[in-house]
Write a protein that holds these residues in place. Structure first.
Motif, short mmCIF file in Angstrom:
data_model
loop_
_atom_site.label_atom_id
_atom_site.label_comp_id
_atom_site.label_asym_id
_atom_site.label_seq_id
_atom_site.Cartn_x
_atom_site.Cartn_y
_atom_site.Cartn_z
N SER A 1 74.91 131.02 128.47
CA SER A 1 75.94 131.94 128.01
C SER A 1 76.17 133.15 128.90
O SER A 1 76.90 134.05 128.54
CB SER A 1 75.60 132.42 126.60
OG SER A 1 75.60 131.33 125.72
N LYS B 1 73.46 130.83 115.34
CA LYS B 1 72.80 130.50 116.60
C LYS B 1 71.72 131.54 116.91
O LYS B 1 71.72 132.64 116.38
CB LYS B 1 73.80 130.46 117.75
CG LYS B 1 74.95 129.52 117.55
CD LYS B 1 74.56 128.11 117.82
CE LYS B 1 75.81 127.25 117.70
NZ LYS B 1 75.58 125.89 117.82
N GLU C 1 78.81 134.07 117.85
CA GLU C 1 77.88 132.94 117.82
C GLU C 1 76.64 133.28 116.98
O GLU C 1 76.13 132.43 116.26
CB GLU C 1 77.45 132.56 119.24
CG GLU C 1 78.55 131.92 120.06
CD GLU C 1 78.88 130.52 119.60
OE1 GLU C 1 77.96 129.78 119.19
OE2 GLU C 1 80.06 130.17 119.63
#
Length: 166
Positions: free
Chosen positions: A156, A127, A122
Motif C-alpha cells: 500500500s 483490514k 481500509e
C-alpha cells in the motif's frame, strides 16, 4: 536510512504469519508495527506507537520553526526599543524554539497522523495495516519475500528516507 513500507493484511492470522516471516528475515520486532481500527490486536502483535499514530513529530518541527522565527523577531524588537545586547536575539530564538516545539507537539498529539489518513477507509473495513521500517538495502528483498509467501497481502505504499532512530 530506512524505508517505511505499508501493507494491508486481511485478518489476524495473516498478520501473525507476515510478522513471523519478517522476524525470520531478521527484521527486528521494534521495526514492525500494526494498526487495526475494527478489531483489537492480540498481545503478540506489536501495535504502532504514539509517534506513528499521531502527528506529534510533524507538529513539533512546525512549532519549532515558527517559534524560532517569532523568537528572533521578538529579540530584534527588544534590541530596537530597549537597551539590551545582541545575545537577546539568541535567547529569545531559543525560547521560541522550545516553546513552539512544546506547544505544537501538545496540540498535534490529539491529531491522527496525516500520513495515515489515506489508509483509514481500509482500516474501517476491518483490514490490518502493517508498517515496517526496512533498511534501504533490503527493501527489494523484503518486498519479494512478502509477495512470494503472502499473496493475500496488498502493498500500500512506501516512504523513503525515514531516520534510523524512531
Amino acid at each position: 536510512m530506512r524505508h517505511r513500507l505499508y501493507y494491508f493484511l486481511p485478518d489476524i492470522n495473516s498478520a501473525r504469519r507476515a510478522f513471523d516471516n519478517m522476524l525470520l528475515s531478521r527484521i527486528e520486532q521494534k521495526h514492525i508495527s500494526f494498526i487495526s481500527s475494527a478489531t483489537p490486536l492480540p498481545h503478540d502483535l506489536p501495535e504502532a506507537n504514539f509517534l506513528v499514530k499521531t502527528d506529534v513529530l510533524h507538529g513539533a518541527v512546525a512549532g519549532m520553526i515558527i517559534g524560532a522565527i517569532l523568537g528572533a523577531a521578538f529579540g530584534a524588537l527588544l534590541i530596537n526599543y530597549y537597551e539590551v545586547g545582541p545575545a537577546t536575539v539568541l535567547v529569545t530564538t531559543l525560547m521560541g524554539i522550545l516553546f513552539g516545539g512544546w506547544a505544537s507537539s501538545m496540540a498535534a498529539a490529539a491529531m491522527p497522523n496525516s500520513q495515515l489518513k489515506k489508509f483509514m477507509p481500509e482500516l474501517e473495513r476491518g483490514k490490518i495495516l502493517m508498517i515496517a521500517h526496512i533498511p534501504s538495502r533490503r527493501v527489494e528483498e523484503i518486498e519479494k519475500m512478502l509477495a512470494e509467501r503472502h499473496p493475500e497481502i496488498r502493498f500500500s505504499g512506501e516512504e523513503p528516507h525515514i531516520p534510523v532512530f524512531p
